[in-house]
Design a protein around this motif. Structure first.
Motif, PDB file in Angstrom:
ATOM      1  N   PHE A 162       0.829  -1.187   0.000  1.00 24.54           N
ATOM      2  CA  PHE A 162       0.000   0.000   0.000  1.00 24.54           C
ATOM      3  C   PHE A 162       0.872   1.249   0.000  1.00 24.54           C
ATOM      4  CE2 PHE A 162      -3.534   2.687   1.020  1.00 24.54           C
ATOM      5  CZ  PHE A 162      -3.064   3.606   1.931  1.00 24.54           C
ATOM      6  N   VAL A 163       0.446   2.265  -0.747  1.00 22.20           N
ATOM      7  CA  VAL A 163       1.159   3.541  -0.786  1.00 22.20           C
ATOM      8  C   VAL A 163       0.294   4.661  -0.221  1.00 22.20           C
ATOM      9  CG1 VAL A 163       2.211   5.276  -2.289  1.00 22.20           C
ATOM     10  CG2 VAL A 163       2.545   2.830  -2.769  1.00 22.20           C
ATOM     11  N   ALA A 164      -0.921   4.812  -0.759  1.00 17.24           N
ATOM     12  CA  ALA A 164      -1.780   5.924  -0.341  1.00 17.24           C
ATOM     13  C   ALA A 164      -3.229   5.586  -0.656  1.00 17.24           C
ATOM     14  CB  ALA A 164      -1.372   7.212  -1.041  1.00 17.24           C
ATOM     15  N   GLY A 165      -4.146   6.177   0.130  1.00 15.02           N
ATOM     16  CA  GLY A 165      -5.561   5.979  -0.098  1.00 15.02           C
ATOM     17  C   GLY A 165      -6.329   7.272   0.085  1.00 15.02           C
ATOM     18  N   ILE A 166      -7.529   7.321  -0.500  1.00  9.25           N
ATOM     19  CA  ILE A 166      -8.358   8.515  -0.426  1.00  9.25           C
ATOM     20  C   ILE A 166      -9.816   8.095  -0.487  1.00  9.25           C
ATOM     21  CG2 ILE A 166      -8.262   8.870  -2.934  1.00  9.25           C
ATOM     22  CD1 ILE A 166      -8.167  11.913  -2.342  1.00  9.25           C
ATOM     23  N   ASN A 167     -10.651   8.751   0.325  1.00 11.20           N
ATOM     24  CA  ASN A 167     -12.071   8.402   0.282  1.00 11.20           C
ATOM     25  C   ASN A 167     -12.738   9.122  -0.881  1.00 11.20           C
ATOM     26  OD1 ASN A 167     -12.226  11.027   1.262  1.00 11.20           O
ATOM     27  ND2 ASN A 167     -13.707  10.532   2.863  1.00 11.20           N
ATOM     28  N   ARG A 168     -14.034   8.880  -1.049  1.00 15.53           N
ATOM     29  CA  ARG A 168     -14.709   9.388  -2.239  1.00 15.53           C
ATOM     30  C   ARG A 168     -14.719  10.908  -2.300  1.00 15.53           C
ATOM     31  NH1 ARG A 168     -17.178   9.115  -6.687  1.00 15.53           N
ATOM     32  NH2 ARG A 168     -18.921  10.515  -7.142  1.00 15.53           N
ATOM     33  N   GLY A 197     -12.612  12.904  -1.007  1.00 16.98           N
ATOM     34  CA  GLY A 197     -11.258  13.476  -1.005  1.00 16.98           C
ATOM     35  C   GLY A 197     -10.893  14.100   0.315  1.00 16.98           C
ATOM     36  N   GLY A 198     -11.799  14.066   1.272  1.00 20.62           N
ATOM     37  CA  GLY A 198     -11.551  14.705   2.550  1.00 20.62           C
ATOM     38  C   GLY A 198     -10.683  13.895   3.494  1.00 20.62           C
ATOM     39  N   THR A 199     -10.538  12.618   3.201  1.00 22.04           N
ATOM     40  CA  THR A 199      -9.697  11.750   4.022  1.00 22.04           C
ATOM     41  C   THR A 199      -8.631  11.112   3.162  1.00 22.04           C
ATOM     42  OG1 THR A 199     -11.493  11.239   5.562  1.00 22.04           O
ATOM     43  CG2 THR A 199      -9.646   9.691   5.485  1.00 22.04           C
ATOM     44  N   THR A 200      -7.384  11.317   3.532  1.00 22.68           N
ATOM     45  CA  THR A 200      -6.257  10.705   2.846  1.00 22.68           C
ATOM     46  C   THR A 200      -5.357  10.031   3.871  1.00 22.68           C
ATOM     47  OG1 THR A 200      -4.942  12.732   2.943  1.00 22.68           O
ATOM     48  CG2 THR A 200      -6.275  12.397   0.979  1.00 22.68           C
ATOM     49  N   TYR A 201      -4.669   8.987   3.458  1.00 20.41           N
ATOM     50  CA  TYR A 201      -3.799   8.269   4.378  1.00 20.41           C
ATOM     51  C   TYR A 201      -2.677   7.630   3.576  1.00 20.41           C
ATOM     52  CZ  TYR A 201      -7.458   4.896   3.067  1.00 20.41           C
ATOM     53  OH  TYR A 201      -8.380   4.151   2.373  1.00 20.41           O
ATOM     54  N   TYR A 202      -1.538   7.437   4.240  1.00 19.27           N
ATOM     55  CA  TYR A 202      -0.315   7.078   3.543  1.00 19.27           C
ATOM     56  C   TYR A 202       0.479   6.014   4.293  1.00 19.27           C
ATOM     57  CZ  TYR A 202      -1.280  11.533   1.259  1.00 19.27           C
ATOM     58  OH  TYR A 202      -1.869  12.555   0.563  1.00 19.27           O
ATOM     59  N   ALA A 203       1.282   5.286   3.532  1.00 17.36           N
ATOM     60  CA  ALA A 203       2.290   4.441   4.147  1.00 17.36           C
ATOM     61  C   ALA A 203       3.356   5.347   4.770  1.00 17.36           C
ATOM     62  CB  ALA A 203       2.928   3.540   3.094  1.00 17.36           C
ATOM     63  N   ASN A 204       3.944   4.891   5.859  1.00 19.62           N
ATOM     64  CA  ASN A 204       4.959   5.709   6.537  1.00 19.62           C
ATOM     65  C   ASN A 204       6.119   6.055   5.613  1.00 19.62           C
ATOM     66  OD1 ASN A 204       3.589   5.810   8.979  1.00 19.62           O
ATOM     67  ND2 ASN A 204       4.585   3.987   9.781  1.00 19.62           N
ATOM     68  N   SER A 205       6.428   5.153   4.687  1.00 14.74           N
ATOM     69  CA  SER A 205       7.586   5.341   3.816  1.00 14.74           C
ATOM     70  C   SER A 205       7.417   6.503   2.841  1.00 14.74           C
ATOM     71  CB  SER A 205       7.878   4.058   3.044  1.00 14.74           C
ATOM     72  OG  SER A 205       6.757   3.698   2.256  1.00 14.74           O
TER      73      SER A 205
END
Length: 125
Positions: A44-50, A52-60
């Motif tokens: 996993f690298v990055a994710g985003i909800n529909r 766009g208000g929530t984003t999350y990332y791998a620590n790397s």
């Protein structure tokens, strides 16, 4: 079935930037980016909800990569800055076409229903 088409990969020197795009053929919910380096598992690298208000990332990649989306264009982006050779991989876009569960983060490939073909990113020293 929604089709995903990635673009924007290529060769860049360390410290450089690239922006990946992923165009979807239809409506999607959460979307994500994964990558697979030679001889390694897909991660996993990055994710985003529909919205766009929530984003999350791998620590790397946190603080170097930014995921965003334009729902009017059915497109998600991955802006990659301060690239290093360790970022070399095939990058895959993924999408959920099933309604998200509120407040849920999607980190695993099995959470996603549709996948792009992948785009190569190579970072030279």
């Amino acid at each position: 079935q929604v089709q995903l088409v990635e673009s924007g990969g290529g060769l860049v020197q360390a410290g450089g930037s690239l922006r990946l795009s992923c165009a979807a053929s239809g409506r999607t919910f959460s979307m994500g980016w994964f990558r697979q380096a030679p001889g390694k598992e897909q991660v996993f690298v990055a994710g985003i909800n529909r919205s766009g208000g929530t984003t999350y990332y791998a620590n790397s990649v946190k603080d170097r990569f930014t995921i965003s989306r334009d729902n009017a264009k059915n497109t998600v982006y991955l802006q990659m800055n301060s690239l290093s050779p360790e970022d070399t991989a095939v990058y895959y876009c993924a999408a959920r076409i099933i309604q998200d569960y509120s407040g849920t983060y999607y980190y695993t490939p099995g959470d996603y229903d549709a996948w792009g073909q992948g785009t190569q990113v190579t970072v030279s020293p």
